[in-house]
Design a protein around this motif. Sequence first.
Motif, short mmCIF file in Angstrom:
data_model
loop_
_atom_site.label_atom_id
_atom_site.label_comp_id
_atom_site.label_asym_id
_atom_site.label_seq_id
_atom_site.Cartn_x
_atom_site.Cartn_y
_atom_site.Cartn_z
N LYS A 151 0.84 -1.19 0.00
CA LYS A 151 0.00 0.00 0.00
C LYS A 151 0.88 1.25 0.00
O LYS A 151 1.93 1.29 0.63
CB LYS A 151 -0.91 0.00 1.25
CG LYS A 151 -1.84 1.18 1.35
CD LYS A 151 -2.70 1.08 2.61
CE LYS A 151 -3.64 2.26 2.74
NZ LYS A 151 -4.46 2.19 3.98
N ASN A 153 0.57 5.04 1.16
CA ASN A 153 -0.27 5.90 2.00
C ASN A 153 -0.20 7.37 1.56
O ASN A 153 0.66 7.76 0.78
CB ASN A 153 0.15 5.77 3.46
CG ASN A 153 -0.01 4.36 3.99
OD1 ASN A 153 -1.09 3.77 3.87
ND2 ASN A 153 1.05 3.81 4.55
N ARG A 154 -1.06 8.15 2.12
CA ARG A 154 -1.18 9.57 1.76
C ARG A 154 0.10 10.34 2.04
O ARG A 154 0.51 11.18 1.24
CB ARG A 154 -2.36 10.20 2.50
CG ARG A 154 -2.64 11.64 2.13
CD ARG A 154 -3.86 12.16 2.87
NE ARG A 154 -4.28 13.46 2.37
CZ ARG A 154 -3.83 14.62 2.84
NH1 ARG A 154 -2.95 14.63 3.84
NH2 ARG A 154 -4.27 15.77 2.34
N ASN A 155 0.76 10.07 3.15
CA ASN A 155 1.92 10.86 3.57
C ASN A 155 3.26 10.16 3.35
O ASN A 155 4.28 10.60 3.89
CB ASN A 155 1.78 11.23 5.05
CG ASN A 155 0.61 12.17 5.30
OD1 ASN A 155 0.35 13.07 4.51
ND2 ASN A 155 -0.10 11.94 6.41
N GLU A 175 -3.18 -0.93 -3.51
CA GLU A 175 -3.93 0.26 -3.10
C GLU A 175 -3.00 1.47 -3.04
O GLU A 175 -1.92 1.42 -2.44
CB GLU A 175 -4.58 0.02 -1.73
CG GLU A 175 -5.44 1.17 -1.24
CD GLU A 175 -6.07 0.88 0.11
OE1 GLU A 175 -6.68 1.82 0.68
OE2 GLU A 175 -5.95 -0.26 0.60
N HIS A 177 -3.27 5.69 -2.20
CA HIS A 177 -4.12 6.80 -1.77
C HIS A 177 -4.23 7.84 -2.87
O HIS A 177 -3.30 8.10 -3.62
CB HIS A 177 -3.55 7.44 -0.50
CG HIS A 177 -4.50 8.38 0.17
ND1 HIS A 177 -4.65 9.70 -0.23
CD2 HIS A 177 -5.35 8.19 1.23
CE1 HIS A 177 -5.55 10.28 0.54
NE2 HIS A 177 -6.00 9.38 1.43
N GLU A 178 -5.39 8.44 -2.97
CA GLU A 178 -5.68 9.40 -4.03
C GLU A 178 -4.70 10.57 -4.05
O GLU A 178 -4.39 11.11 -5.11
CB GLU A 178 -7.11 9.91 -3.87
CG GLU A 178 -7.59 10.85 -4.96
CD GLU A 178 -7.72 10.16 -6.30
OE1 GLU A 178 -7.77 10.87 -7.32
OE2 GLU A 178 -7.78 8.91 -6.33
N ASP A 179 -4.19 10.97 -2.90
CA ASP A 179 -3.30 12.12 -2.81
C ASP A 179 -1.83 11.74 -2.66
O ASP A 179 -1.01 12.57 -2.26
CB ASP A 179 -3.70 13.00 -1.61
CG ASP A 179 -5.11 13.54 -1.74
OD1 ASP A 179 -5.58 13.66 -2.89
OD2 ASP A 179 -5.74 13.82 -0.70
N ALA A 180 -1.47 10.52 -2.97
CA ALA A 180 -0.11 10.06 -2.71
C ALA A 180 0.94 10.75 -3.59
O ALA A 180 2.07 10.97 -3.15
CB ALA A 180 -0.03 8.55 -2.92
N PRO A 201 -4.27 6.73 -9.08
CA PRO A 201 -4.67 7.91 -8.31
C PRO A 201 -4.54 9.18 -9.14
O PRO A 201 -4.20 9.14 -10.33
CB PRO A 201 -3.66 7.91 -7.15
CG PRO A 201 -2.42 7.34 -7.77
CD PRO A 201 -2.90 6.31 -8.75
#
Length: 316
Positions: A151, A153-155, A175, A177-180, A201
């Motif tokens: 995965k 993650n966003r940050n 997966e 994150h949309e803002d990755a 994303p």
Amino acid sequence: MQPFVGVFLGLFLFGTVGAVPLTEAVIYDSDFYDTLLGEPSHPVDYNENKQADQLETGIDTALPSASQESYSSAPLIEEPEEEASTPKLIDGSAAQGSGVLGPQTQDGLPTCLQCTCLGTTVYCDDRELNAIPPLPKRTTYFYSRYNRIRKINRNDFAHLSNLKRIDLTANFISEIHEDAFWRLPQLEELVLRDNRIRQLPELPPTLKFIDVSKNRLGRKGIRNEAFKDLHDLQHLYITDNNLDHIPLPLPERLQALHLQNNNIQEMHEDTFCKMKDLTYVRRALEDIRLDGNPINLSRTPYAYMCLPRLPVGNLI
């Protein structure tokens, strides 16, 4: 007569004794036998002797500056400056953690100890990682291929304003994150091939190179007009993803489009060209791969009139 002779001899002896020069008495010191203690033969200026004594005392008690350095410590040898091409360790002190070896990972080790940091490049290939490690703030190129990352993650890439390339080839990523990625202001190359991605994303407009081959995007994994605002995009590789369409519109600067081994069955006449503008020419797009798709390219001949070269694929 005899008294006269006596007087004469007395005068003779007296004259002889007076002719012999008298020498001064010399007294020797009992301790220093080579030092005369008599009066000096010439006048002495005691002020001058005093200054000389002071000078001798200064010479005896104070070493010259060069000698002092040699006795106090070894001379410092300046190391030559490293050339610009010599790789250096990233200074991770300004990153998410602290220390010259970068921030701490989930395994309790600094990133640049668990991975390899050279210059502003971080290599984490084949390290059995399960997640993106925290990266030093100045990281420019990041490679984490052949790991077990599942995965993003966003940050994971937050605050990495210098990051230009991300390569996560051959992981288990399913997966994202949309803002990755879209908050990375200088990202130019994104390589996510050979993973399990089902949905792309939001992508930053600075991208020039995208490779998401060998994933599971299918018919819904790429949103409509996903590449429309990527005006600098030059290479787009989406092979082996079970796509059933060509993602449109394509950026004008695109040079290579690889879509082989998908499930694309049809193409429109305005996929690459503009049917309402017969003078339009797309000179940049010279490499189109559609082989391995169930599509007959001979059915849409007008779709290639504006291209410098025909696509590679089935013409029957």
